[in-house]
Design a protein around this motif. Structure first.
Motif, short mmCIF file in Angstrom:
data_model
loop_
_atom_site.label_atom_id
_atom_site.label_comp_id
_atom_site.label_asym_id
_atom_site.label_seq_id
_atom_site.Cartn_x
_atom_site.Cartn_y
_atom_site.Cartn_z
N ASP A 78 3.42 3.31 6.60
CA ASP A 78 2.28 2.51 6.13
C ASP A 78 2.59 1.86 4.77
O ASP A 78 2.28 0.69 4.54
CB ASP A 78 1.01 3.35 6.05
CG ASP A 78 0.53 3.79 7.43
OD1 ASP A 78 0.68 3.01 8.38
OD2 ASP A 78 0.01 4.91 7.54
N GLU A 79 3.20 2.62 3.88
CA GLU A 79 3.59 2.10 2.57
C GLU A 79 4.61 0.97 2.72
O GLU A 79 4.54 -0.06 2.04
CB GLU A 79 4.18 3.23 1.73
CG GLU A 79 4.61 2.83 0.34
CD GLU A 79 5.21 4.00 -0.42
OE1 GLU A 79 6.00 3.74 -1.34
OE2 GLU A 79 4.91 5.17 -0.09
N ALA A 80 5.56 1.14 3.63
CA ALA A 80 6.59 0.11 3.86
C ALA A 80 5.97 -1.17 4.41
O ALA A 80 6.32 -2.27 3.98
CB ALA A 80 7.65 0.64 4.82
N ILE A 81 5.02 -1.04 5.33
CA ILE A 81 4.36 -2.22 5.91
C ILE A 81 3.59 -2.96 4.82
O ILE A 81 3.63 -4.20 4.75
CB ILE A 81 3.44 -1.80 7.07
CG1 ILE A 81 4.29 -1.32 8.25
CG2 ILE A 81 2.52 -2.94 7.49
CD1 ILE A 81 3.50 -0.61 9.34
N THR A 82 2.91 -2.25 3.96
CA THR A 82 2.20 -2.88 2.85
C THR A 82 3.17 -3.63 1.95
O THR A 82 2.90 -4.76 1.52
CB THR A 82 1.42 -1.83 2.04
OG1 THR A 82 0.46 -1.22 2.90
CG2 THR A 82 0.72 -2.44 0.85
N ALA A 83 4.33 -3.04 1.68
CA ALA A 83 5.33 -3.67 0.82
C ALA A 83 5.89 -4.95 1.44
O ALA A 83 6.29 -5.87 0.72
CB ALA A 83 6.46 -2.70 0.52
N VAL A 84 5.90 -5.04 2.76
CA VAL A 84 6.40 -6.26 3.43
C VAL A 84 5.59 -7.47 2.99
O VAL A 84 6.14 -8.46 2.49
CB VAL A 84 6.35 -6.10 4.97
CG1 VAL A 84 6.58 -7.45 5.65
CG2 VAL A 84 7.38 -5.08 5.43
N THR A 85 4.28 -7.41 3.14
CA THR A 85 3.45 -8.57 2.80
C THR A 85 3.36 -8.79 1.30
O THR A 85 3.30 -9.93 0.85
CB THR A 85 2.04 -8.45 3.41
OG1 THR A 85 1.45 -7.21 3.01
CG2 THR A 85 2.11 -8.51 4.93
N GLN A 86 3.39 -7.72 0.53
CA GLN A 86 3.34 -7.85 -0.93
C GLN A 86 4.59 -8.54 -1.48
O GLN A 86 4.56 -9.08 -2.58
CB GLN A 86 3.18 -6.48 -1.59
CG GLN A 86 1.82 -5.87 -1.41
CD GLN A 86 1.74 -4.47 -2.02
OE1 GLN A 86 2.74 -3.81 -2.28
NE2 GLN A 86 0.52 -4.00 -2.22
N ASN A 87 5.67 -8.50 -0.72
CA ASN A 87 6.93 -9.07 -1.18
C ASN A 87 7.33 -10.32 -0.41
O ASN A 87 8.49 -10.73 -0.43
CB ASN A 87 8.03 -8.02 -1.08
CG ASN A 87 7.88 -6.97 -2.16
OD1 ASN A 87 8.29 -7.20 -3.29
ND2 ASN A 87 7.28 -5.84 -1.84
N GLY A 88 6.37 -10.94 0.25
CA GLY A 88 6.63 -12.23 0.89
C GLY A 88 7.13 -12.17 2.32
O GLY A 88 7.52 -13.20 2.87
#
Length: 122
Positions: A78-88
């Protein structure tokens, strides 16, 4: 026989941008390396093989087509998926169960590569 997959090169257009993206998504710092005038960034892995690197390569551009690699984000999908959109990056398929093999999400990184994030545990 050992592991069938021993290494991969993930093509990138902007190495610094890709390093930040994967550092945040994988939760591990990536560093540039250079050998014989060739600059790249190795993804975290246990030596000597079964890993890969980010490679600036204009001849083989990033793609949403072709082979899809699975990157381990166990216990933090879940943390990794959030980081995907936060990083473009872009989410193509949000987290879903893949039978007894755990969970995956299919994403597109900042360079245009389609990649799966995999976790055995939710």
């Amino acid at each position: 026989m050992g592991n069938q997959v021993v290494w991969f090169d993930l093509p990138v257009l902007d190495l610094d941008r890709a390093m930040k993206f994967y550092s945040d998504v994988l939760g591990a710092e990536l560093n540039k390396d250079e050998h014989d005038g060739f600059t790249f960034a190795v993804l975290p892995h246990e030596k000597p093989f079964n890993g890969g690197c980010l490679v600036p390569n204009q001849e083989n551009p990033p793609s949403r087509n072709g082979v899809m690699i699975y990157l381990n984000v166990d216990n933090r999908i879940d943390e990794a998926i959030t980081a995907v959109t936060q990083n473009g990056g872009e989410i193509l398929q949000d987290k879903h169960q893949i039978g007894p093999f755990g969970y995956r999400a299919i994403i597109v990184d900042t360079e245009g590569n389609r990649v799966a994030l995999h976790a055995e545990n939710n």
